[in-house]
Design a protein around this motif. Structure first.
Motif, PDB file in Angstrom:
ATOM      1  N   THR A  82       0.603  -1.204  -0.141  1.00 50.95           N
ATOM      2  CA  THR A  82      -0.060  -0.062  -0.111  1.00 50.95           C
ATOM      3  C   THR A  82       0.658   1.288   0.728  1.00 50.95           C
ATOM      4  O   THR A  82       0.569   2.284  -0.380  1.00 50.95           O
ATOM      5  N   ALA A  83       1.850   1.234   1.040  1.00 50.65           N
ATOM      6  CA  ALA A  83       2.910   1.957   1.097  1.00 50.65           C
ATOM      7  C   ALA A  83       3.611   2.911  -0.490  1.00 50.65           C
ATOM      8  O   ALA A  83       3.768   4.046  -1.102  1.00 50.65           O
ATOM      9  N   ARG A  84       3.610   1.610  -1.140  1.00 50.12           N
ATOM     10  CA  ARG A  84       4.256   1.905  -2.760  1.00 50.12           C
ATOM     11  C   ARG A  84       3.124   2.350  -3.265  1.00 50.12           C
ATOM     12  O   ARG A  84       3.865   3.079  -4.677  1.00 50.12           O
ATOM     13  N   VAL A  85       2.122   1.738  -3.282  1.00 50.17           N
ATOM     14  CA  VAL A  85       1.000   2.196  -4.323  1.00 50.17           C
ATOM     15  C   VAL A  85       0.652   3.659  -4.361  1.00 50.17           C
ATOM     16  O   VAL A  85       0.643   4.862  -5.144  1.00 50.17           O
ATOM     17  N   LYS A  86       1.150   4.227  -3.047  1.00 52.15           N
ATOM     18  CA  LYS A  86       0.181   5.677  -2.467  1.00 52.15           C
ATOM     19  C   LYS A  86       1.534   6.501  -2.997  1.00 52.15           C
ATOM     20  O   LYS A  86       1.151   7.263  -3.032  1.00 52.15           O
ATOM     21  N   ALA A  87       2.403   6.072  -2.690  1.00 45.98           N
ATOM     22  CA  ALA A  87       4.383   6.648  -3.065  1.00 45.98           C
ATOM     23  C   ALA A  87       4.039   7.041  -5.116  1.00 45.98           C
ATOM     24  O   ALA A  87       4.441   7.622  -5.037  1.00 45.98           O
ATOM     25  N   ALA A  88       3.666   5.464  -5.568  1.00 45.65           N
ATOM     26  CA  ALA A  88       3.827   6.012  -7.180  1.00 45.65           C
ATOM     27  C   ALA A  88       2.485   6.973  -7.507  1.00 45.65           C
ATOM     28  O   ALA A  88       3.082   7.643  -8.736  1.00 45.65           O
ATOM     29  N   LEU A  89       1.575   6.495  -7.496  1.00 45.06           N
ATOM     30  CA  LEU A  89       0.138   7.341  -7.756  1.00 45.06           C
ATOM     31  C   LEU A  89       0.693   8.987  -7.238  1.00 45.06           C
ATOM     32  O   LEU A  89       0.000   9.831  -7.813  1.00 45.06           O
ATOM     33  N   ARG A  90       1.375   9.603  -6.143  1.00 45.89           N
ATOM     34  CA  ARG A  90       1.890  10.353  -5.549  1.00 45.89           C
ATOM     35  C   ARG A  90       2.768  10.888  -6.455  1.00 45.89           C
ATOM     36  O   ARG A  90       2.775  11.864  -6.999  1.00 45.89           O
ATOM     37  N   ARG A  91       3.823  10.401  -6.769  1.00 43.00           N
ATOM     38  CA  ARG A  91       4.405  10.499  -7.912  1.00 43.00           C
ATOM     39  C   ARG A  91       4.319  10.938  -8.985  1.00 43.00           C
ATOM     40  O   ARG A  91       4.553  12.390 -10.328  1.00 43.00           O
ATOM     41  N   SER A  92       3.483   9.926  -9.659  1.00 44.85           N
ATOM     42  CA  SER A  92       2.246  10.560 -10.927  1.00 44.85           C
ATOM     43  C   SER A  92       1.781  11.315 -10.907  1.00 44.85           C
ATOM     44  O   SER A  92       2.227  12.786 -11.460  1.00 44.85           O
ATOM     45  N   MET A  93       0.967  12.008  -9.573  1.00 43.42           N
ATOM     46  CA  MET A  93       0.397  13.181  -9.732  1.00 43.42           C
ATOM     47  C   MET A  93       0.903  14.469 -10.184  1.00 43.42           C
ATOM     48  O   MET A  93       0.788  15.562 -10.541  1.00 43.42           O
ATOM     49  N   GLN A  94       2.274  14.279  -9.303  1.00 48.28           N
ATOM     50  CA  GLN A  94       3.095  15.351  -8.703  1.00 48.28           C
ATOM     51  C   GLN A  94       3.477  15.994 -10.636  1.00 48.28           C
ATOM     52  O   GLN A  94       4.122  16.762 -11.082  1.00 48.28           O
ATOM     53  N   TYR A  95       4.209  14.431 -11.345  1.00 51.26           N
ATOM     54  CA  TYR A  95       5.068  15.276 -12.290  1.00 51.26           C
ATOM     55  C   TYR A  95       3.533  15.252 -13.470  1.00 51.26           C
ATOM     56  O   TYR A  95       4.471  16.272 -14.589  1.00 51.26           O
ATOM     57  N   SER A  96       2.266  14.825 -13.687  1.00 52.40           N
ATOM     58  CA  SER A  96       1.213  15.337 -14.451  1.00 52.40           C
ATOM     59  C   SER A  96       0.767  16.537 -13.915  1.00 52.40           C
ATOM     60  O   SER A  96       0.973  17.709 -14.776  1.00 52.40           O
TER      61      SER A  96
END
Length: 233
Positions: A110-124
């Motif tokens: 779950t922590a890795r999922v949240k981190a990946a989604l957060r990075r993706s959002m920041q990149y977008s």
């Protein structure tokens, strides 16, 4: 939380366990049990992240990464028992964003999922902001990120102050700025009524961007007040 996850895992027990946990965390989960199902779901559904096992029937995980990377940069988290350094490097080199080896804890996943989604959002958001930093005014293209200006594709060399004046006017279309407002915004100093500095810079700026500086189309003079950028010359 409205993020959707495509979970690709051929082990039914693991698939159901992970899917159930992620749903409790508030995610929408689409489950696939082989490579073909994964590609079909990817084509049919809008997802924000893919959790992908490497060892799959039909297409293997690395094949799927390559196929998805041809058309999307959404985050991909590899989840596999093949956890050697070689497999990690290969998986990430093929375009995956992260790797978690089996067995794993659902908390870590779950922590890795949240981190990946957060990075993706920041990149977008960063990309969106960058895209929005280009201002087009008729034939002028003003790139606020690269501090560059071109007209009909040809670069125009401006001084720093000229660029700042142009950017200020262009990012506030049709808004009238007094000479005092221009001076204080660009020079960051108090304005004491000396028009000469502003007049000289406006004149030089017009000579560079206008077809005819004596009959300006872009930077309009509002007599007795100041200047504005005309967005529809």
């Amino acid at each position: 939380m409205n993020e959707s996850i495509l979970l690709v895992e051929d082990d039914t027990q693991i698939n159901e366990m992970v899917a159930s946990h992620l749903k409790k965390e508030g995610y929408t989960v689409f489950s696939a049990f082989d490579g073909q199902d994964a590609l079909d779901l990817f084509a049919q559904e809008s997802v924000d992240l893919i959790i992908l096992d490497l060892m799959l029937p039909a297409y293997n995980g690395l094949d799927i990464v390559q196929l998805i990377r041809r058309e999307s940069m959404l985050p991909i988290l590899i989840m596999s028992a093949k956890d050697s350094d070689v497999d990690k490097a290969l998986g990430l080199g093929f375009g995956a964003d992260d790797y978690i080896g089996k067995p794993f804890s659902l908390i870590e996943l779950t922590a890795r999922v949240k981190a990946a989604l957060r990075r993706s959002m920041q990149y977008s958001l960063l990309n969106k902001e960058k895209k929005e930093q280009v201002v087009i005014v008729h034939d002028l293209r003003i790139d606020l990120n690269n501090f560059s200006v071109s007209k009909k594709g040809k670069p125009i060399n401006l001084t720093a102050k000229e660029f700042q004046i142009l950017s200020l006017l262009a990012t506030s279309p049709n808004q009238v700025f007094t000479k005092g407002q221009l001076f204080e915004s660009v020079w960051k100093e108090a304005y004491y009524g000396d028009d000469n500095v502003i007049n000289v810079h406006i004149r030089r700026l017009r000579e560079k961007i206008e077809d005819d500086a004596s009959a300006p189309l872009y930077i309009k003079t509002i007599w007795g007040i100041g200047y504005k950028m005309e967005m529809q010359p």
